[in-house]
Scaffold this motif. Sequence first.
Motif, PDB file in Angstrom:
ATOM      1  N   PHE A 159       0.832  -1.203   0.000  1.00  0.00           N
ATOM      2  CA  PHE A 159       0.000   0.000   0.000  1.00  0.00           C
ATOM      3  C   PHE A 159       0.870   1.258   0.000  1.00  0.00           C
ATOM      4  N   LEU A 160       0.505   2.189  -0.881  1.00  0.00           N
ATOM      5  CA  LEU A 160       1.163   3.490  -0.840  1.00  0.00           C
ATOM      6  C   LEU A 160       0.900   4.124   0.520  1.00  0.00           C
ATOM      7  N   ARG A 161       1.951   4.636   1.150  1.00  0.00           N
ATOM      8  CA  ARG A 161       1.865   5.220   2.498  1.00  0.00           C
ATOM      9  C   ARG A 161       1.406   4.193   3.527  1.00  0.00           C
ATOM     10  N   LEU A 206       9.866  12.255   0.132  1.00  0.00           N
ATOM     11  CA  LEU A 206      10.250  12.729  -1.191  1.00  0.00           C
ATOM     12  C   LEU A 206      11.222  13.910  -1.150  1.00  0.00           C
ATOM     13  N   TYR A 239       7.946  21.245  -6.009  1.00  0.00           N
ATOM     14  CA  TYR A 239       8.098  21.659  -4.603  1.00  0.00           C
ATOM     15  C   TYR A 239       9.173  22.733  -4.464  1.00  0.00           C
ATOM     16  N   ILE A 291       8.135  -0.591   1.810  1.00  0.00           N
ATOM     17  CA  ILE A 291       8.710   0.641   1.237  1.00  0.00           C
ATOM     18  C   ILE A 291       9.439   1.365   2.352  1.00  0.00           C
ATOM     19  N   ILE A 292      10.654   1.773   2.037  1.00  0.00           N
ATOM     20  CA  ILE A 292      11.463   2.414   3.081  1.00  0.00           C
ATOM     21  C   ILE A 292      10.788   3.689   3.573  1.00  0.00           C
ATOM     22  N   HIS A 325      -3.751   5.861  -4.699  1.00  0.00           N
ATOM     23  CA  HIS A 325      -2.882   6.860  -4.091  1.00  0.00           C
ATOM     24  C   HIS A 325      -2.752   6.456  -2.623  1.00  0.00           C
ATOM     25  N   GLY A 363       2.022   5.073   8.038  1.00  0.00           N
ATOM     26  CA  GLY A 363       1.675   6.494   8.133  1.00  0.00           C
ATOM     27  C   GLY A 363       0.729   6.770   9.267  1.00  0.00           C
ATOM     28  N   ARG A 364       0.115   7.943   9.176  1.00  0.00           N
ATOM     29  CA  ARG A 364      -0.637   8.437  10.333  1.00  0.00           C
ATOM     30  C   ARG A 364      -1.896   7.662  10.648  1.00  0.00           C
ATOM     31  N   GLY A 381       1.685  21.054   5.657  1.00  0.00           N
ATOM     32  CA  GLY A 381       2.574  20.356   4.731  1.00  0.00           C
ATOM     33  C   GLY A 381       3.932  21.013   4.650  1.00  0.00           C
TER      34      GLY A 381
HETATM   35  O1  CP3 Z   1       4.341   4.205   3.031  1.00  0.00           O
HETATM   36  C1  CP3 Z   1       5.200   4.728   3.751  1.00  0.00           C
HETATM   37  O2  CP3 Z   1       5.964   4.077   4.459  1.00  0.00           O
HETATM   38  C2  CP3 Z   1       5.262   6.235   3.777  1.00  0.00           C
HETATM   39  C3  CP3 Z   1       6.643   6.799   3.497  1.00  0.00           C
HETATM   40  C4  CP3 Z   1       6.519   8.095   2.735  1.00  0.00           C
HETATM   41  C5  CP3 Z   1       6.435   9.397   3.317  1.00  0.00           C
HETATM   42  N1  CP3 Z   1       6.448  10.321   2.302  1.00  0.00           N
HETATM   43  C6  CP3 Z   1       6.422   9.752   4.766  1.00  0.00           C
HETATM   44  C7  CP3 Z   1       5.536  10.865   5.142  1.00  0.00           C
HETATM   45  C8  CP3 Z   1       6.521   8.243   1.358  1.00  0.00           C
HETATM   46  C9  CP3 Z   1       6.531   7.154   0.281  1.00  0.00           C
HETATM   47  C10 CP3 Z   1       6.472   9.659   1.102  1.00  0.00           C
HETATM   48  C11 CP3 Z   1       6.540  10.231  -0.257  1.00  0.00           C
HETATM   49  C12 CP3 Z   1       6.034  11.606  -0.444  1.00  0.00           C
HETATM   50  N2  CP3 Z   1       6.312  12.693   0.300  1.00  0.00           N
HETATM   51  C13 CP3 Z   1       5.267  12.012  -1.533  1.00  0.00           C
HETATM   52  C14 CP3 Z   1       4.839  11.149  -2.666  1.00  0.00           C
HETATM   53  C15 CP3 Z   1       3.799  10.197  -2.230  1.00  0.00           C
HETATM   54  C16 CP3 Z   1       2.432  10.480  -2.730  1.00  0.00           C
HETATM   55  O3  CP3 Z   1       1.537  10.369  -1.892  1.00  0.00           O
HETATM   56  O4  CP3 Z   1       2.248  10.763  -3.903  1.00  0.00           O
HETATM   57  C17 CP3 Z   1       5.023  13.384  -1.381  1.00  0.00           C
HETATM   58  C18 CP3 Z   1       4.199  14.233  -2.305  1.00  0.00           C
HETATM   59  C19 CP3 Z   1       5.725  13.802  -0.231  1.00  0.00           C
HETATM   60  C20 CP3 Z   1       5.821  15.177   0.322  1.00  0.00           C
HETATM   61  C21 CP3 Z   1       5.061  15.266   1.582  1.00  0.00           C
HETATM   62  N3  CP3 Z   1       5.418  14.627   2.747  1.00  0.00           N
HETATM   63  C22 CP3 Z   1       3.902  16.026   1.848  1.00  0.00           C
HETATM   64  C23 CP3 Z   1       3.182  16.865   0.805  1.00  0.00           C
HETATM   65  C24 CP3 Z   1       3.581  15.825   3.188  1.00  0.00           C
HETATM   66  C25 CP3 Z   1       2.524  16.523   3.969  1.00  0.00           C
HETATM   67  C26 CP3 Z   1       1.157  16.035   3.611  1.00  0.00           C
HETATM   68  C27 CP3 Z   1       0.657  15.087   4.626  1.00  0.00           C
HETATM   69  O5  CP3 Z   1       0.171  14.011   4.278  1.00  0.00           O
HETATM   70  O6  CP3 Z   1       0.700  15.479   5.816  1.00  0.00           O
HETATM   71  C28 CP3 Z   1       4.515  14.903   3.719  1.00  0.00           C
HETATM   72  C29 CP3 Z   1       4.527  14.412   5.089  1.00  0.00           C
HETATM   73  C30 CP3 Z   1       4.696  12.922   5.275  1.00  0.00           C
HETATM   74  N4  CP3 Z   1       5.643  12.160   4.684  1.00  0.00           N
HETATM   75  C31 CP3 Z   1       3.951  12.114   6.189  1.00  0.00           C
HETATM   76  C32 CP3 Z   1       4.493  10.823   6.103  1.00  0.00           C
HETATM   77  C33 CP3 Z   1       4.079   9.617   6.901  1.00  0.00           C
HETATM   78  C34 CP3 Z   1       2.791  12.564   7.067  1.00  0.00           C
HETATM   79  C35 CP3 Z   1       3.207  13.574   8.070  1.00  0.00           C
HETATM   80  C36 CP3 Z   1       3.723  13.105   9.407  1.00  0.00           C
HETATM   81  O7  CP3 Z   1       3.879  11.908   9.736  1.00  0.00           O
HETATM   82  O8  CP3 Z   1       3.990  14.013  10.175  1.00  0.00           O
END
Ligand code: CP3
Length: 454
Positions: free
Chosen positions: A100-102, A152, A239, A147-148, A432, A105-106, A170
């Motif tokens: 699963f993507l993400r 991004l 970004y 997925i590690i 997604h 996560g939260r 964000g």
């Molecule tokens: O599946 C996993 O193990 C998640 C690992 C992961 C994270 N970011 C951790 C994260 C991955 C694969 C990403 C990639 C990422 N980061 C993308 C591409 C993925 C996609 O959904 O298309 C993007 C666009 C980002 C940039 C990013 N990081 C944004 C825009 C945000 C804030 C938006 C949000 O959801 O809050 C993040 C934060 C982020 N990166 C979180 C996680 C788990 C959530 C915030 C947190 O834990 O505090």
Amino acid sequence: MLRSKGWETEPLSDFKNHASVVPGSDRAQAEPLAGLELDGQNRVASPGADSDGPNRAATTVVQTAYPPAVIQPDTAAGANGSRFVRACLRQPVDRTPVWFLRQAGRYMPEYMAVRKHHSLLDICRTPEIAAEVTITAAERLGVDAAIIFADLLLPLTPMGLDFEFVANEGPQIHTPLRTADQARALRTDRTNDLLYVSHAIEKVAAHFAARPRTESAHPTPDTLGIIGFCGAPFTLASYMIEGGSSRNYIETKKLMYASHPATTPGAPFKAVSSPWVGSAATESAAWSILMDKLITVLTEYAAQQVAAGADVIQVFDSWVGALSPSDYRDYALAPTTTLIRNIQALGVPVIYFGVETASLLPIMRETGCDVLGLDWRTPLDRAWADLNYRVAVQGNLDPITLFAPPEVLYARVAEVLAAAANRPGHIFNLGHGIVPTTPVDAVLSVVQQLKSAR
Ligand code: CP3
């Protein structure tokens, strides 16, 4: 030992000891990737590969100036026993692999428990914790790939752009990139600062390598695939230029269009000097400088991850759906293709993923990626048929169906499986990322359904 006291993180004091025994990162460090060039003629497809032009859908041996030591026989060949990697290569599998993507996560209480004590960037930059989060999510869900845990935007820091994650808003890049001079000032010589991601991958790889196998000499189909990842040039550039998330990508497109104003085929090139395009002429170099620097850094970053044990690299082009097909072709296709070919030359398959890409998929396939990630708006059967099944596909359940009643969710998962029709080369995933508040039980039920599907 790496593992595992649930999500309670271990003291980090022994991290340096682990890091010191990591062979791959030193190697990646010692052998920069500058000048890496691919020549399609030099590729030798492995048995079972379908070498149909750009879609080289199998592990290949690429003879280039690139030092062969970086190609990891253990990773590339050994992991072919896993159903996830086999599916990436469109080889037959015993059942459809799922992740699963993400997935970490939260929505997951265990992740939130770690987040209470550590910022997102702390988790990413501390290999013990990043590995722990990665492993626990994959094992809790029982998926076929891990997925590690990273983000991004991590490469922005060594390139010289500082950013932070602001709660509920964000990412925010402190000084967005808007000029050619800023693009020239970006650093490409500090990618080793990202080795903490590789160190986390090494820990994940060591953990899963230690799992019992039914056939001692060979990985079983249950061997987990380890996915490393990076952003695609367009999405990362967006970004850097916008300074954060964006709705209309106005600044990004201004810089992009300024690089070479498109002309009607056959029409003479006409310099643009209208006042409202402002600095277009002076900034015309910015986009190509930025693309080149991103390719250099991302190629090296991916190489570190492969050397550390990543079996597959996913290239996230999450926001490329903001481009029309002709803009994608004019401004994003070439740099993305170069990046994907560079990563494939490391000996691993590449998954290329974007959102709202229905009209872009045939052009995205021209990058030569091994797997295309489909968002949930795209009917999988139609999209795959339109691609002539010459690429593997990943997807594409709407992540919000995880909030639906169980029978609706079941039906939607069954729909995705029916659309894929058991063809080799389907990896089940969402269209997604999982969103916060998603019920974990719903995610688990999807895995269960996949495992009993055939
Ligand atoms: O599946 C996993 O193990 C998640 C690992 C992961 C994270 N970011 C951790 C994260 C991955 C694969 C990403 C990639 C990422 N980061 C993308 C591409 C993925 C996609 O959904 O298309 C993007 C666009 C980002 C940039 C990013 N990081 C944004 C825009 C945000 C804030 C938006 C949000 O959801 O809050 C993040 C934060 C982020 N990166 C979180 C996680 C788990 C959530 C915030 C947190 O834990 O505090």
